[in-house]
Design a protein around this motif. Sequence first.
Motif, PDB file in Angstrom:
ATOM      1  N   ILE A   1      -5.228   1.743  -3.526  1.00  0.00           N
ATOM      2  CA  ILE A   1      -4.569   0.569  -3.376  1.00  0.00           C
ATOM      3  C   ILE A   1      -5.045  -0.959  -4.612  1.00  0.00           C
ATOM      4  CG2 ILE A   1      -2.660  -1.104  -3.779  1.00  0.00           C
ATOM      5  CD1 ILE A   1      -1.504   0.801  -2.150  1.00  0.00           C
TER       6      ILE A   1
ATOM      7  N   ILE B   1       9.314   3.264   1.449  1.00  0.00           N
ATOM      8  CA  ILE B   1      10.825   2.574   0.784  1.00  0.00           C
ATOM      9  C   ILE B   1      11.650   3.795   0.676  1.00  0.00           C
ATOM     10  CG2 ILE B   1      12.003   1.227  -1.213  1.00  0.00           C
ATOM     11  CD1 ILE B   1       9.643  -0.865   0.426  1.00  0.00           C
TER      12      ILE B   1
ATOM     13  N   ALA C   1       3.789   0.569  -5.668  1.00  0.00           N
ATOM     14  CA  ALA C   1       2.176   2.174  -5.454  1.00  0.00           C
ATOM     15  C   ALA C   1       2.160   1.801  -4.223  1.00  0.00           C
ATOM     16  CB  ALA C   1       0.998   1.256  -6.288  1.00  0.00           C
TER      17      ALA C   1
ATOM     18  N   ARG D   1       3.915  -6.102  -4.906  1.00  0.00           N
ATOM     19  CA  ARG D   1       2.568  -5.783  -6.590  1.00  0.00           C
ATOM     20  C   ARG D   1       2.231  -3.997  -5.679  1.00  0.00           C
ATOM     21  NH1 ARG D   1      -0.614  -9.203  -8.249  1.00  0.00           N
ATOM     22  NH2 ARG D   1      -2.732  -8.619  -7.289  1.00  0.00           N
ATOM     23  N   GLY D   2       1.642  -4.263  -4.991  1.00  0.00           N
ATOM     24  CA  GLY D   2       0.763  -2.384  -4.442  1.00  0.00           C
ATOM     25  C   GLY D   2       2.184  -1.889  -3.293  1.00  0.00           C
ATOM     26  N   MET D   3       2.944  -2.838  -2.609  1.00  0.00           N
ATOM     27  CA  MET D   3       4.207  -2.015  -2.603  1.00  0.00           C
ATOM     28  C   MET D   3       4.526  -0.961  -3.375  1.00  0.00           C
ATOM     29  SD  MET D   3       5.108  -2.299   0.167  1.00  0.00           S
ATOM     30  CE  MET D   3       6.432  -0.586   1.088  1.00  0.00           C
TER      31      MET D   3
ATOM     32  N   GLU E   1      -6.814  -2.216  -7.980  1.00  0.00           N
ATOM     33  CA  GLU E   1      -5.983  -3.963  -8.593  1.00  0.00           C
ATOM     34  C   GLU E   1      -7.577  -4.337  -8.804  1.00  0.00           C
ATOM     35  OE1 GLU E   1      -4.321  -6.011  -5.293  1.00  0.00           O
ATOM     36  OE2 GLU E   1      -2.512  -4.865  -5.791  1.00  0.00           O
TER      37      GLU E   1
END
Lengths: 204, 209, 269, 250
Positions: free
Chosen positions: B195, A152, C241, C237-239, B199
Motif C-alpha cells: 500500500i 473490517i 485497500a 485511505r489505506g484501510m 501510494e
Amino acid sequence: MTINRVAIIIAFVTGIFMLVQYFIDAVVVNNLYKTLLDYYQIIFAITMIVGGLTLLRVHLRKLVRFDRHSIFSLATVTAILFMVISSIIFGTGTNSPYQWAFNNIQAPMQATTFSLLAFFVASAAYRGFRVRSKPAAVLAIAALIVLLGRSIFGEMISEHLPSLAGWVLNNPSVAAKRGILVGIGLGSVATALRVILGIERSYL
Amino acid sequence: MEMSTLVAVVCTLAIFSFLYRDNPFYRMAEHILIGLSVGFTLVMLYNSVLVPKLLRPLFLEVDLWGIIPLLLGLTMLARMKRSLAKFSKPALALMIGSGAGLSIPAMFEARILRQLAASVEPFAMVGRGEELSFIFICSMIISLIGVISAMVYFFYTRPDTKLIGSISRTGVYFLMIFFGATFGYTVTSRLTLLIGRMEFLLGDFLSIL
Amino acid sequence: MNATNIRRLIFLVILLAVALPLIFNIDLTGRVTDETRQMFDNIEMLQSHSILMVSFDFEASSIAEVRPLAEAILEHACRKELRVVGVSLFAEGTALGEQMLAQVAKKHQLQYGVDYVYLGFRPQYVAAILAMGESIVDEYPADYFGNATAVMPIFRDLKNYNQVDLVVSIADGSMPTYWTEYAVARYDVNLEVALTASMATAFYPYLSSGQIKGLTAGLKGAAEYESLLDCKGGGRRGMFAQSVSQSVVILVIIAGNVVEYFNRRRKWK
Amino acid sequence: MSQAALIFWVTLSIVIIVYYSFKARKTALNLREIPGIKAVEEAVGRATEQGKPILFTTGWGGDIQRPTTIAALNLLRFVAAKAASYGCRIIFPTHDPVIAETAREIIRSAYNQAGRIDDYRDEDITFVSPSQFGYAAAVDGIVSRTNPGAMFLMGTFEGEALILAETGNISGALQISGTDSTIQLSFFIIACDYTLIGEELYSASAYLTEDNKVKASMYAQDIIRLLLLVVILSACLLALFGLDIHEEIL
C-alpha cells in the motif's frame, strides 16, 4: 601450539568470562565487558571493510573480462565508490549526494523489495494451505480466523470474530510458541557450550 | 515532478519487474542496490565505530590500548590471502567465544525461564483468589496443555508409548494453530508495505490520489 | 494454466486489490478499539505547552506502516499546542523522523527551538535513554542540525524526564522494551507506543501490566486515531485497500483448496 | 525470576550437557525421525541428477556470533561433503563477510577431501550486501540465474525469509529450511518442502554426522526438558494453592 589451539583457548576464556560477567556487577568486570564489546565492534567494522574490498575485487575481475555481464559489475563498483568518495568530499549531511542517493535510490529499492512480500504471501498461501491432512486443516482454519478477525469485513460478518481471533492469537498460539522457544533456548545453549568447550570447531 | 521522484519511480518499477521474470532492468537495479548498501554501511561504520572508538583514541588521545583491537582487526585482512587466512582465527575465536558465552544466560532467561513463568502466572492468579471468568480458566488450562504437548513433541529420545504418542500429536495441532495464526497475523503488515509503494506511485508520481 | 501463469494472475489480482481501493478512496475505519482511544485520551488531557517527547525508532523499510501513525500523533500534538521534542534511536529512522516533524511543523507554523526541536540519532540506545533521565542537554549538546541546545528557549524549563509529560515511541521492533526497562522502570516516565501491526501482540502484556499507558498499531490503529481526530490521513485511505487485499488472500486460500479438491477427484477417477 | 534461579538452572544445564557430552554413550540412541533432515541427502542427490547447483544461505538475521549460524555452518559441512563427493556445484551468498570466509573454508576443504579441488569455484561463495533487502534482492537474482536444484535456507531469518523461499519455488528448487525465528517459521512451513522447527536445526548435524558427542548433548537436552516439565506442572499445582514458588525457581 598451533594457531587452532590458540583460537580454541581464546574462545574458551572469552566464553567463560562473558558467561560469568552476566552475573557479576563489579565495576572492573563491567569495564572489561564494555571493552570486549568495543573490540568486537572494531573487528566487525574492519571485517566489513575487508568484505567491501573483496566484493570490489570480485566485480573488478568480472569487469575486466568485458563480457556481457560486466556492465552490471561496473554498476556495483561505481555505486560503492560513489558512496565512499562523495561522503569524503561532501560529507553525509541532510542534502549531501550520499544522503540523496540513500533517500532516492537505496531506500525506495529496499522498501520495494520488502513490498514484494505482499505478492509472495498470496502465491505462497495459494500453494501452502492445501488441506491434505487434519493438521493441514487446523493450519488453514487458524489462518482464516485471524485473517478475517483482523479485517473490517470480519467485523461485519460477526462482531465476535475479532475477539475469537484475539483469543486464538493469545492462548493456543502463544502456548505453542512457548514450546518452540524452550526448545530453541535449550538447543542454542547446548550449541554455545559446545563452541566454548571446543567440541564445535566448524568455524576454524 | 522533481528529478528525485523520477529516479525513485524508476528504481521502484525495476524491482517490481522481477515479479514478471528476472530481466536486465531488475539485474541493473539489484547491482546498484548492492553497491550503494555496501558503500552506505562502510561509511556509517567508519563514522560511528572506527573514528570514535579506534582512530581518535589511538592517534589523537594516544591511548595505546587501541593497538589490540587494531591488530586483531588487521589479522582479518589476512583472510584476503588464502595462505595467510589462518592468522585471522584468534580474532574469529574472540568474536565467536564472546558471543557464545553471552548467549547462554541471555537465551536461558529470555527463551526458557521467562516463558515458563508466564505460563504459570495465571494459576497464581487463581491461587490468590482473584475474580476470574470461566473463559479465563478454560484458556489457562488449554494454554498449559499447549505448552506441555508442544514441549513433548520436541523430545528427541522419547519412548514410543501410546500416551506419549498422543500427547505429541496434540502438540502438532497446537503448533499448526501457531503457524496458521502467525501467518494470518503477519499478512496485514506485509500488505501495508505494498500500500505504501502504491501510494507513492499513484500519489507522488501519477498524482491520481 | 501452468503454475507460472497462475502465479502471475495472483500477483495481478493483489496489485488491483491494492491499487483500485486507493484510487476509489472509500473511507472505512470500523470500530475504534479501547487501546487507541486510551492512547488518544492520554494526549487529549495534556494542557497546552506541556512537553511531548516523540522517539522515531523504526527502519526505513517500515515507513509505509508507521508514517500514518506518526503523522496522526504529531497532528494531534500540534492541535493541542504541545511542545514536541523529537529524538531517534535508529540510524535509518532519523532522517525520516525529521522530515515528518518538519512537515507538520510547517503546516502549523511552529517555531523551531521554541515550539519544537529535533535532537537526532544516538547509536547506544540504552545509554541515551538513561542519560536523558539525568539531563537531555548534556546527552544532546547539539541538535540534529548542529545548533547548541542549551541556549534554546524550549530547554529553559526542560531538564530531563521530570519535565516531560509524555513519551511516545514510534517503533517497528523491540525498541519500546528498552524504553520500558530503562525509562519507565527507573525514571517513572509516562510511555505510549505506536507500532507496526506485527509487533502489537509482543507489547499487550506491557499494556495490561500498566508499564505502558497506551498502544496503537498498524494501519488500523492509524485509521482509528484519525477518526478520533476527525481528519483524513494515510490510515483511513489505506484501510479500505488493506481490507480488500486481505480478503483476496482469503479467497486465494479457498481457491487453492477448491483446485486441490478437483485435482484429487480427477486423480481418484 | 530471581538471579539465583537463573544461576541454578544455567549451572545445572551446563553440568548435565558437559557430563553427557564427555561420557558419549556408545549405544546408538534411537532419535525420533525428522523428515527435513532425512531429506538433506535426497536433495543433494536430486540436484546432482538434474545437473543443477545447490544454494545454501544462512539468513540476514544472524552474524557469526549467533549459535544458530554456527549450527547452520555445521550442516553446511555435511552438505558440502556430500555435494563434493557427487561433484555438484555449491553457491553460498551471505550478508556477512566473516560468515563468507568461514563458509569458504568449509566448502574448500570439503572439495579437497573429496579429491575434486579443481571443481571448487571460489567466486560462488560471496558476501553480497550487508543490508537486509540488498541481500534479498541479490540472492533472488542469483537464484533465478543459476536455477538451483536444491536450496537450503538455514539460520536466523527475518522479513526476507519468504522473498527467498518464494523465489526458490519459482525456480523449481527442492527447499529445506530451518530457523529459530518464530514468525518466519510459519512462512517457511507454508512455502518450503521441508522445515526444521527451531531446535531441530541445532541437532541436524548430530543426525547426519553420527557424532556421538553431539548426539549425547541432545540426550542431555531431553533430560533438562523433562526437569522443566516436572517443574512447570508442580509450580502450576502449587500456585493453585497460593504458593507462588514459580517466582523464585523459574
